[in-house]
Design a protein around this motif. Sequence first.
Motif, short mmCIF file in Angstrom:
data_model
loop_
_atom_site.label_atom_id
_atom_site.label_comp_id
_atom_site.label_asym_id
_atom_site.label_seq_id
_atom_site.Cartn_x
_atom_site.Cartn_y
_atom_site.Cartn_z
N GLY A 1 21.46 15.42 15.07
CA GLY A 1 20.52 16.07 16.00
C GLY A 1 19.48 15.12 16.54
O GLY A 1 18.38 15.55 16.89
N PHE A 2 19.80 13.84 16.64
CA PHE A 2 18.85 12.84 17.15
C PHE A 2 18.43 13.19 18.57
O PHE A 2 19.23 13.54 19.42
CB PHE A 2 19.51 11.46 17.13
CG PHE A 2 18.67 10.36 17.70
CD1 PHE A 2 17.56 9.89 17.04
CD2 PHE A 2 19.00 9.78 18.91
CE1 PHE A 2 16.78 8.88 17.58
CE2 PHE A 2 18.24 8.76 19.45
CZ PHE A 2 17.13 8.31 18.77
N ARG A 3 17.13 13.10 18.83
CA ARG A 3 16.57 13.40 20.15
C ARG A 3 15.64 12.27 20.58
O ARG A 3 14.94 11.69 19.76
CB ARG A 3 15.77 14.71 20.13
CG ARG A 3 16.59 15.93 19.79
CD ARG A 3 17.47 16.31 20.96
NE ARG A 3 18.28 17.45 20.65
CZ ARG A 3 19.60 17.41 20.42
NH1 ARG A 3 20.24 16.29 20.44
NH2 ARG A 3 20.28 18.51 20.16
N THR A 4 15.67 12.00 21.87
CA THR A 4 14.77 10.99 22.44
C THR A 4 13.80 11.65 23.42
O THR A 4 14.01 12.78 23.84
CB THR A 4 15.57 9.91 23.19
OG1 THR A 4 16.29 10.53 24.26
CG2 THR A 4 16.53 9.19 22.28
N ASP A 5 12.77 10.91 23.77
CA ASP A 5 11.79 11.41 24.73
C ASP A 5 12.18 11.12 26.16
O ASP A 5 11.55 11.60 27.08
CB ASP A 5 10.41 10.80 24.46
CG ASP A 5 9.85 11.29 23.14
OD1 ASP A 5 10.19 12.40 22.70
OD2 ASP A 5 9.04 10.54 22.54
N ASP A 6 13.21 10.26 26.37
CA ASP A 6 13.55 9.87 27.74
C ASP A 6 14.67 10.69 28.31
O ASP A 6 15.31 11.47 27.84
CB ASP A 6 13.90 8.39 27.85
CG ASP A 6 14.82 7.88 26.77
OD1 ASP A 6 15.54 8.66 26.14
OD2 ASP A 6 14.81 6.66 26.55
N CYS B 1 19.42 5.81 16.51
CA CYS B 1 18.97 6.81 15.53
C CYS B 1 18.75 6.20 14.15
O CYS B 1 18.06 6.78 13.32
CB CYS B 1 19.95 7.97 15.44
SG CYS B 1 21.50 7.61 14.58
N PRO C 1 20.03 9.52 27.05
CA PRO C 1 19.22 10.56 26.40
C PRO C 1 19.92 11.07 25.14
O PRO C 1 21.12 11.37 25.16
CB PRO C 1 19.15 11.67 27.46
CG PRO C 1 19.42 10.98 28.76
CD PRO C 1 20.36 9.85 28.43
N ASP C 2 19.18 11.12 24.05
CA ASP C 2 19.67 11.60 22.76
C ASP C 2 20.87 10.81 22.26
O ASP C 2 21.69 11.32 21.49
CB ASP C 2 20.03 13.10 22.83
CG ASP C 2 18.88 13.95 23.33
OD1 ASP C 2 17.72 13.58 23.08
OD2 ASP C 2 19.14 14.97 23.97
N HIS D 1 24.51 10.14 15.58
CA HIS D 1 23.33 10.77 16.18
C HIS D 1 23.60 12.22 16.59
O HIS D 1 22.71 13.05 16.54
CB HIS D 1 22.84 9.96 17.40
CG HIS D 1 23.85 9.85 18.49
ND1 HIS D 1 24.82 8.87 18.50
CD2 HIS D 1 24.04 10.60 19.60
CE1 HIS D 1 25.56 9.02 19.57
NE2 HIS D 1 25.13 10.07 20.26
N LYS D 2 24.83 12.52 16.97
CA LYS D 2 25.17 13.89 17.40
C LYS D 2 25.03 14.88 16.25
O LYS D 2 24.37 15.91 16.37
CB LYS D 2 26.58 13.94 17.96
CG LYS D 2 26.74 13.18 19.25
CD LYS D 2 28.19 13.21 19.70
CE LYS D 2 28.40 12.28 20.87
NZ LYS D 2 29.80 12.16 21.25
#
Length: 66
Positions: free
Chosen positions: A61-66, A44, A12-13, A57-58
Amino acid sequence: MTEQRPTITAYPDGPLLLRGEVELRSADGEPIPRHRRTVALCRCGLSTIKPFCDGTHKAAGFRTDD
């Protein structure tokens, strides 16, 4: 010793964690060298060492839907 099947785990993320023996290739079919059995692949799109993850990605601010 039995050979295990490769796995891909989506964090996740974060990156995709690839474990096991898999040949990575670029979009034009060229082999991408791996130096470890387990590698983190960028999701990302911001990594400076693509296709591998560099942790960007940190900060982005990368975000995923899972």
